[in-house]
Scaffold this motif. Structure first.
Motif, mmCIF file in Angstrom:
data_model
loop_
_atom_site.group_PDB
_atom_site.id
_atom_site.type_symbol
_atom_site.label_atom_id
_atom_site.label_comp_id
_atom_site.label_asym_id
_atom_site.label_seq_id
_atom_site.Cartn_x
_atom_site.Cartn_y
_atom_site.Cartn_z
ATOM 1 N N LYS A 52 0.786 -1.203 0.023
ATOM 2 C CA LYS A 52 0.059 -0.092 -0.099
ATOM 3 C C LYS A 52 0.988 1.125 0.072
ATOM 4 O O LYS A 52 0.420 2.385 -0.662
ATOM 5 C CB LYS A 52 -1.087 0.026 1.256
ATOM 6 C CG LYS A 52 -2.180 0.799 1.125
ATOM 7 C CD LYS A 52 -3.092 0.677 2.207
ATOM 8 C CE LYS A 52 -3.725 -0.299 2.073
ATOM 9 N NZ LYS A 52 -5.101 -0.404 1.804
ATOM 10 N N ALA A 53 1.858 1.178 0.869
ATOM 11 C CA ALA A 53 2.899 2.252 0.791
ATOM 12 C C ALA A 53 3.694 2.821 -0.406
ATOM 13 O O ALA A 53 3.592 3.718 -1.092
ATOM 14 C CB ALA A 53 3.961 2.171 2.032
ATOM 15 N N VAL A 54 3.983 1.586 -1.456
ATOM 16 C CA VAL A 54 4.474 1.635 -2.635
ATOM 17 C C VAL A 54 3.468 2.358 -3.699
ATOM 18 O O VAL A 54 3.777 3.232 -4.258
ATOM 19 C CB VAL A 54 4.971 0.306 -3.273
ATOM 20 C CG1 VAL A 54 5.302 0.256 -4.577
ATOM 21 C CG2 VAL A 54 5.999 -0.159 -2.361
ATOM 22 N N ALA A 55 2.153 1.874 -3.512
ATOM 23 C CA ALA A 55 1.008 2.600 -4.414
ATOM 24 C C ALA A 55 0.922 3.808 -4.013
ATOM 25 O O ALA A 55 0.634 4.756 -4.792
ATOM 26 C CB ALA A 55 -0.319 1.546 -4.110
ATOM 27 N N MET A 56 0.938 4.140 -2.745
ATOM 28 C CA MET A 56 0.735 5.620 -2.335
ATOM 29 C C MET A 56 1.785 6.653 -2.796
ATOM 30 O O MET A 56 1.636 7.515 -3.033
ATOM 31 C CB MET A 56 0.875 5.717 -0.625
ATOM 32 C CG MET A 56 0.348 6.997 -0.296
ATOM 33 S SD MET A 56 -0.994 7.871 -0.697
ATOM 34 C CE MET A 56 -2.181 7.134 0.385
ATOM 35 N N LYS A 57 2.963 5.861 -2.774
ATOM 36 C CA LYS A 57 4.096 6.843 -3.493
ATOM 37 C C LYS A 57 3.905 7.046 -5.005
ATOM 38 O O LYS A 57 4.087 8.160 -5.136
ATOM 39 C CB LYS A 57 5.407 6.078 -3.366
ATOM 40 C CG LYS A 57 6.933 6.711 -3.718
ATOM 41 C CD LYS A 57 7.962 5.996 -3.175
ATOM 42 C CE LYS A 57 9.198 6.706 -3.708
ATOM 43 N NZ LYS A 57 10.317 6.037 -3.365
ATOM 44 N N SER A 58 3.530 6.157 -5.481
ATOM 45 C CA SER A 58 2.950 6.246 -6.947
ATOM 46 C C SER A 58 1.873 7.238 -7.083
ATOM 47 O O SER A 58 2.124 8.176 -7.772
ATOM 48 C CB SER A 58 2.590 4.854 -7.532
ATOM 49 O OG SER A 58 3.854 4.141 -7.727
ATOM 50 N N LEU A 59 0.953 7.159 -6.186
ATOM 51 C CA LEU A 59 -0.317 8.171 -6.287
ATOM 52 C C LEU A 59 0.104 9.439 -6.026
ATOM 53 O O LEU A 59 -0.221 10.433 -6.580
ATOM 54 C CB LEU A 59 -1.220 7.510 -5.431
ATOM 55 C CG LEU A 59 -2.370 8.222 -5.364
ATOM 56 C CD1 LEU A 59 -3.138 8.474 -6.599
ATOM 57 C CD2 LEU A 59 -3.482 7.715 -4.118
ATOM 58 N N CYS A 60 1.275 9.765 -5.207
ATOM 59 C CA CYS A 60 1.580 11.253 -4.813
ATOM 60 C C CYS A 60 2.393 11.729 -6.038
ATOM 61 O O CYS A 60 2.180 12.806 -6.433
ATOM 62 C CB CYS A 60 2.625 11.078 -3.510
ATOM 63 S SG CYS A 60 1.829 10.837 -2.040
ATOM 64 N N ILE A 61 3.330 10.876 -6.584
ATOM 65 C CA ILE A 61 4.072 11.390 -7.775
ATOM 66 C C ILE A 61 2.947 11.756 -9.058
ATOM 67 O O ILE A 61 3.237 12.336 -9.604
ATOM 68 C CB ILE A 61 4.908 10.326 -8.201
ATOM 69 C CG1 ILE A 61 6.155 10.096 -7.108
ATOM 70 C CG2 ILE A 61 5.751 10.609 -9.720
ATOM 71 C CD1 ILE A 61 7.036 8.867 -7.391
ATOM 72 N N GLN A 62 2.216 10.751 -9.317
ATOM 73 C CA GLN A 62 1.233 10.982 -10.292
ATOM 74 C C GLN A 62 0.183 12.060 -9.835
ATOM 75 O O GLN A 62 0.012 12.768 -10.893
ATOM 76 C CB GLN A 62 0.314 9.605 -10.400
ATOM 77 C CG GLN A 62 1.302 8.414 -11.011
ATOM 78 C CD GLN A 62 0.814 7.060 -10.626
ATOM 79 O OE1 GLN A 62 -0.481 6.968 -9.729
ATOM 80 N NE2 GLN A 62 1.422 6.053 -10.937
ATOM 81 N N SER A 63 -0.069 12.381 -8.830
ATOM 82 C CA SER A 63 -1.301 13.335 -8.436
ATOM 83 C C SER A 63 -0.174 14.759 -8.686
ATOM 84 O O SER A 63 -0.773 15.844 -9.160
ATOM 85 C CB SER A 63 -1.446 13.313 -7.041
ATOM 86 O OG SER A 63 -2.085 12.215 -6.834
ATOM 87 N N PHE A 64 1.099 14.739 -8.365
ATOM 88 C CA PHE A 64 1.931 15.917 -8.621
ATOM 89 C C PHE A 64 1.797 16.323 -10.056
ATOM 90 O O PHE A 64 1.520 17.428 -10.429
ATOM 91 C CB PHE A 64 3.246 15.868 -8.081
ATOM 92 C CG PHE A 64 4.268 16.950 -8.459
ATOM 93 C CD1 PHE A 64 4.391 18.093 -7.885
ATOM 94 C CD2 PHE A 64 5.040 16.775 -9.884
ATOM 95 C CE1 PHE A 64 5.005 19.304 -8.297
ATOM 96 C CE2 PHE A 64 5.885 17.862 -10.154
ATOM 97 C CZ PHE A 64 5.929 19.030 -9.466
#
Length: 140
Positions: free
Chosen positions: A106-118
């Motif tokens: 979940k933390a890995v996916a959240m890191k991706s989500l943060c990058i993609q959101s930026f």
């Protein structure tokens, strides 16, 4: 600026997915065990999929950087960014908020989500302030 940022991000991922899969996995907190993984047919398929993703990231990076020279295409290029990052964020968001995965994944996916959101926000803001295309398209 937004096109350059998107192009740089996609180019970085193209290199990581295409040539530096171990580094990519390490960046996302995974400890790759290539000694055992490389014996698996699943790893061979996964490595090929990662290279294909790398090729597409390179293609998109090229488009973003190519559009920089054409102010009338800035908005089109940034709409591409909006579409790209909405789709990627949906995948990551599904993994974070819906799919039952371990806290580590979940933390890995959240890191991706943060990058993609930026980059989604960068594309949206860039598209809003991009030069407007002038004139009408000529029909041929």
């Amino acid at each position: 600026i937004a096109l350059g940022l998107n192009g740089g991000c996609c180019f970085a991922y193209a290199v990581l997915f295409g040539f530096m899969q171990p580094k990519l996995l390490e960046m996302y907190g995974m400890e790759p065990d290539f000694a055992s993984w490389q014996k698996s047919d699943a790893w061979v398929v996964m490595a090929q999929i990662m290279r294909i993703v790398g090729a597409f990231e390179f293609l998109v990076a090229f488009l973003y950087v190519h559009y920089i020279a054409f102010p009338e295409k800035h908005a089109s290029g940034l709409r591409l960014g909006v579409m790209q990052y909405v789709l990627l964020a949906l995948v990551s968001g599904y993994r974070v908020f819906v799919e039952q995965v371990s806290a580590k994944h979940k933390a890995v996916a959240m890191k991706s989500l943060c990058i993609q959101s930026f980059f989604l926000i960068t594309s949206l803001v860039g598209a809003k302030y991009a030069p407007k295309a002038t004139g009408k398209k000529k029909m041929r």
